[in-house]
Write an enzyme that holds these catalytic residues in place. Structure first.
Site, PDB file in Angstrom:
ATOM      1  N   LYS A 110      -4.657  -2.395  10.217  1.00 44.28           N
ATOM      2  CA  LYS A 110      -4.758  -2.241   8.789  1.00 44.28           C
ATOM      3  C   LYS A 110      -4.952  -3.860   8.277  1.00 44.28           C
ATOM      4  O   LYS A 110      -5.681  -4.076   7.349  1.00 44.28           O
ATOM      5  CB  LYS A 110      -3.411  -1.946   8.056  1.00 44.28           C
ATOM      6  CG  LYS A 110      -3.256  -0.426   8.170  1.00 44.28           C
ATOM      7  CD  LYS A 110      -4.192   0.224   7.308  1.00 44.28           C
ATOM      8  CE  LYS A 110      -3.900   1.870   7.349  1.00 44.28           C
ATOM      9  NZ  LYS A 110      -4.724   2.423   6.486  1.00 44.28           N
ATOM     10  N   ASP A 143       0.746  -1.274  -0.051  1.00 41.95           N
ATOM     11  CA  ASP A 143       0.114   0.096   0.011  1.00 41.95           C
ATOM     12  C   ASP A 143       1.059   1.381  -0.043  1.00 41.95           C
ATOM     13  O   ASP A 143       1.694   1.293   0.832  1.00 41.95           O
ATOM     14  CB  ASP A 143      -0.730   0.112   1.348  1.00 41.95           C
ATOM     15  CG  ASP A 143      -1.924   0.950   1.194  1.00 41.95           C
ATOM     16  OD1 ASP A 143      -2.503   1.208  -0.076  1.00 41.95           O
ATOM     17  OD2 ASP A 143      -2.578   1.553   2.129  1.00 41.95           O
ATOM     18  N   TYR A 191       1.146   5.784  -0.370  1.00 42.85           N
ATOM     19  CA  TYR A 191       0.685   6.791   0.480  1.00 42.85           C
ATOM     20  C   TYR A 191       0.951   7.925  -0.544  1.00 42.85           C
ATOM     21  O   TYR A 191       1.575   8.961  -0.117  1.00 42.85           O
ATOM     22  CB  TYR A 191       1.576   6.774   1.507  1.00 42.85           C
ATOM     23  CG  TYR A 191       1.122   7.684   2.801  1.00 42.85           C
ATOM     24  CD1 TYR A 191      -0.204   7.444   3.265  1.00 42.85           C
ATOM     25  CD2 TYR A 191       2.020   8.749   3.241  1.00 42.85           C
ATOM     26  CE1 TYR A 191      -0.545   8.474   4.359  1.00 42.85           C
ATOM     27  CE2 TYR A 191       1.718   9.488   4.299  1.00 42.85           C
ATOM     28  CZ  TYR A 191       0.371   9.428   4.975  1.00 42.85           C
ATOM     29  OH  TYR A 191       0.117  10.122   5.937  1.00 42.85           O
ATOM     30  N   SER A 204      -8.776  -5.782   3.787  1.00 47.81           N
ATOM     31  CA  SER A 204      -9.078  -5.015   2.628  1.00 47.81           C
ATOM     32  C   SER A 204     -10.151  -5.441   1.524  1.00 47.81           C
ATOM     33  O   SER A 204     -10.007  -6.374   1.190  1.00 47.81           O
ATOM     34  CB  SER A 204      -7.767  -4.549   1.894  1.00 47.81           C
ATOM     35  OG  SER A 204      -6.727  -3.933   2.905  1.00 47.81           O
ATOM     36  N   ARG A 237       0.723  15.384  13.544  1.00 45.38           N
ATOM     37  CA  ARG A 237       1.960  15.845  13.702  1.00 45.38           C
ATOM     38  C   ARG A 237       2.150  17.385  13.619  1.00 45.38           C
ATOM     39  O   ARG A 237       1.613  17.907  14.674  1.00 45.38           O
ATOM     40  CB  ARG A 237       3.036  15.341  12.592  1.00 45.38           C
ATOM     41  CG  ARG A 237       3.371  13.982  12.791  1.00 45.38           C
ATOM     42  CD  ARG A 237       4.322  13.364  11.772  1.00 45.38           C
ATOM     43  NE  ARG A 237       4.081  13.509  10.439  1.00 45.38           N
ATOM     44  CZ  ARG A 237       3.511  12.511   9.622  1.00 45.38           C
ATOM     45  NH1 ARG A 237       3.145  11.280  10.181  1.00 45.38           N
ATOM     46  NH2 ARG A 237       2.945  12.811   8.437  1.00 45.38           N
ATOM     47  N   GLU A 292      -9.135   3.919  -2.540  1.00 44.68           N
ATOM     48  CA  GLU A 292      -8.096   3.509  -3.304  1.00 44.68           C
ATOM     49  C   GLU A 292      -8.173   2.984  -4.633  1.00 44.68           C
ATOM     50  O   GLU A 292      -9.317   2.404  -4.855  1.00 44.68           O
ATOM     51  CB  GLU A 292      -7.141   2.741  -2.627  1.00 44.68           C
ATOM     52  CG  GLU A 292      -6.633   3.386  -0.941  1.00 44.68           C
ATOM     53  CD  GLU A 292      -5.462   2.936  -0.426  1.00 44.68           C
ATOM     54  OE1 GLU A 292      -4.595   2.223  -0.909  1.00 44.68           O
ATOM     55  OE2 GLU A 292      -5.514   2.884   0.921  1.00 44.68           O
ATOM     56  N   GLU A 322     -10.629   3.422   3.236  1.00 45.01           N
ATOM     57  CA  GLU A 322      -9.864   4.360   2.772  1.00 45.01           C
ATOM     58  C   GLU A 322     -10.179   4.078   0.946  1.00 45.01           C
ATOM     59  O   GLU A 322     -10.232   2.982   0.407  1.00 45.01           O
ATOM     60  CB  GLU A 322      -8.443   3.908   2.684  1.00 45.01           C
ATOM     61  CG  GLU A 322      -7.902   4.400   4.217  1.00 45.01           C
ATOM     62  CD  GLU A 322      -6.331   4.263   4.506  1.00 45.01           C
ATOM     63  OE1 GLU A 322      -6.011   3.428   3.814  1.00 45.01           O
ATOM     64  OE2 GLU A 322      -5.822   5.188   5.434  1.00 45.01           O
ATOM     65  N   HIS A 332      -3.835  13.814   0.874  1.00 48.70           N
ATOM     66  CA  HIS A 332      -4.141  12.857   2.088  1.00 48.70           C
ATOM     67  C   HIS A 332      -2.815  12.697   2.940  1.00 48.70           C
ATOM     68  O   HIS A 332      -3.072  12.986   4.300  1.00 48.70           O
ATOM     69  CB  HIS A 332      -4.453  11.324   1.385  1.00 48.70           C
ATOM     70  CG  HIS A 332      -4.421  10.309   2.629  1.00 48.70           C
ATOM     71  ND1 HIS A 332      -5.415  10.232   3.351  1.00 48.70           N
ATOM     72  CD2 HIS A 332      -3.507   9.421   3.102  1.00 48.70           C
ATOM     73  CE1 HIS A 332      -5.047   9.287   4.075  1.00 48.70           C
ATOM     74  NE2 HIS A 332      -4.082   8.664   4.174  1.00 48.70           N
ATOM     75  N   TYR A 376       1.669   2.390  15.628  1.00 48.57           N
ATOM     76  CA  TYR A 376       2.280   2.578  14.453  1.00 48.57           C
ATOM     77  C   TYR A 376       3.807   3.226  14.510  1.00 48.57           C
ATOM     78  O   TYR A 376       4.675   2.859  13.637  1.00 48.57           O
ATOM     79  CB  TYR A 376       1.480   3.449  13.281  1.00 48.57           C
ATOM     80  CG  TYR A 376       1.624   4.852  13.432  1.00 48.57           C
ATOM     81  CD1 TYR A 376       2.419   5.687  12.317  1.00 48.57           C
ATOM     82  CD2 TYR A 376       1.198   5.705  14.392  1.00 48.57           C
ATOM     83  CE1 TYR A 376       2.575   6.982  12.597  1.00 48.57           C
ATOM     84  CE2 TYR A 376       1.424   7.087  14.460  1.00 48.57           C
ATOM     85  CZ  TYR A 376       1.937   7.728  13.460  1.00 48.57           C
ATOM     86  OH  TYR A 376       2.130   8.864  13.573  1.00 48.57           O
TER      87      TYR A 376
HETATM   88 MN    MN Z   1      -4.361   2.620   2.801  1.00 50.21          MN
END
Ligand code: MN
Length: 422
Positions: free
Chosen positions: A260, A133, A135, A264, A149, A208, A206, A140, A251
């Site tokens: 995760k 996956d 990013y 999916s 952050r 995608e 998500e 996003h 994470y």
């Molecule tokens: Mn993803």
């Protein structure tokens, strides 16, 4: 035969005007029904062309295909024959479906070849060996960086230099229609700061797209951006389910894990790269300039509109997001070049997902995390029902299509109902 819109193609199959599965699309999938064992088909309109019967009737006899190639539970062996072959098969089917072609239209086996899509059960189209996956949406990554952050430095220093990604779990990728069970896990109690165990309270989708590789490489070899498309067979919609509360606690420092890996979901018809070719557009300008191995000499972005819907139990579905694949900062050729630049090998049937696809505007955010800004806001559905994240009994539906000059090529949908934790 040409796919160019100036040379419109007509078929003898009845295809609704807004159908995703037009004569220009012809995606591959694996299906079964009450009478038939798993086999490979091509979708058109509300029908499936059973390729195994076409083969038996000799329509591919000039191609010398391995015996029984279409009587398979996955596309792996077929797409492993190479693009030259799969392209020929798809073009042969297109030719046979043309309005003025009588070969299949008037053939005695037509009834056995043309099956009803609604009577079929779709299986996972490929046996997925490895799943990555990425990013790759700047919008996003920026949203997430702002939330978790530093709003002033939302993107980490590496983000514009390489397509960030991680290796996900291939075994828990499920086809559209299969439910997802709410995951349980460790989260940090926001009040006490102590870890607690229980069902996720922040289940999210998500939005995608994922590509499927159709050609393998040897360990030690790399794929250049120029050659990358030779390795890409096609695309599916990809809902990368995420438990935000589990993810947030687990994470650091190694990245996504149990937040995760529980599931999916993918759409089951694989839209080929050839079908999407005419929807190619220039990729966004990359500044600063990327290293040589990530440079591209032709476009690898696609104008594909994507939509996410939520359907609570006993309610109609409401659209919560409309995004577009063309805005992705990193394109598929760069993703594949980066994935293999260290000599990591790829196999037929690997799946590489884009990462959440978000646009600039709030209605184009591709996750509830962004739409509700981590639960600070509520997302109002058409019925008045409100959501911050996904509740038990909700069904999440994703759709995607490309449309240009009257030619439509779509993905159908990936539809998943959420069941309570076990
Ligand atoms: Mn993803």
């Amino acid at each position: 035969m040409s796919d160019s819109p100036s040379n419109a193609l007509n078929t003898w199959v009845e295809v609704a005007k807004n159908s995703d599965f037009t004569i220009y699309n012809l995606p591959f999938g694996v299906f079964k029904n009450k009478k038939l064992s798993p086999r490979i088909g091509i979708a058109i309109g509300d029908k499936i062309v059973d390729l195994s019967i076409l083969d038996q009737e000799g329509f591919f006899s000039d191609m010398f295909l391995p015996e029984g190639i279409f009587l398979s539970e996955s596309l792996n062996e077929l797409i492993g024959l190479g693009k030259v072959i799969t392209k020929k098969i798809r073009e042969r089917v297109q030719e046979l479906l043309l309005a003025d072609n009588e070969k299949l239209r008037d053939h005695s086996a037509r009834g056995k070849v043309m099956l009803n899509r609604k009577e079929a059960t779709m299986l996972l189209p490929v046996k997925i060996g490895d799943y990555t996956d990425f990013y790759s949406s700047m919008e996003h990554a920026t949203n997430v960086g702002k939330m978790f952050r530093d709003p002033e430095n939302a993107l980490l220093p590496n983000w514009k230099h390489l397509p960030v990604g991680y290796h996900g779990r291939a075994s828990s990728i499920i086809p559209s229609g299969s439910p997802v069970i709410r995951p349980k896990g460790q989260t940090k109690d926001p009040e006490t700061g102590a870890p607690v165990f229980g069902p996720s309270k922040k289940l999210d989708f998500e939005l995608e797209l994922a590509f499927i590789t159709g050609k393998s490489t040897k360990l030690g070899d790399s794929v250049s951006t120029a050659d990358a498309e030779d390795y890409i067979f096609g695309f599916v919609l990809f809902n990368d389910w995420s438990a935000r509360d589990i993810q947030a606690w687990e994470y650091v420092p190694l990245g996504p894990f149990l937040g995760k890996s529980f599931a999916s979901s993918i759409s089951t018809w694989v839209v080929t790269l050839e079908a999407l070719e005419q929807f190619k557009v220039e990729s966004p300008v990359q500044e600063p300039e990327v290293l040589d191995y990530l440079k591209c000499n032709k476009p690898h972005s696609f104008d594909i509109q994507l939509e996410a819907y939520i359907q609570p139990e006993d309610e109609k579905s409401s659209k919560v997001s409309t995004a577009n694949f063309k805005n992705m900062y990193w394109n598929v050729a760069q993703q594949l070049a980066h994935q293999t630049v260290n000599g990591c090998n790829i196999n037929v049937g690997d799946m590489m997902a884009s990462g959440t696809i978000s646009g600039k505007t709030e209605d184009s955010f591709g996750s509830m995390l962004e739409l509700s800004w981590n639960g600070q806001n509520t997302v109002k559905l058409d019925s008045g029902t409100e959501r911050k994240f996904i509740e038990n009994g909700d069904t999440v539906i994703m759709k995607g299509f490309a449309e240009k000059d009257g030619v439509r090529v779509g993905f159908g949908e990936v539809k998943t109902k959420v069941l309570p934790a076990k």
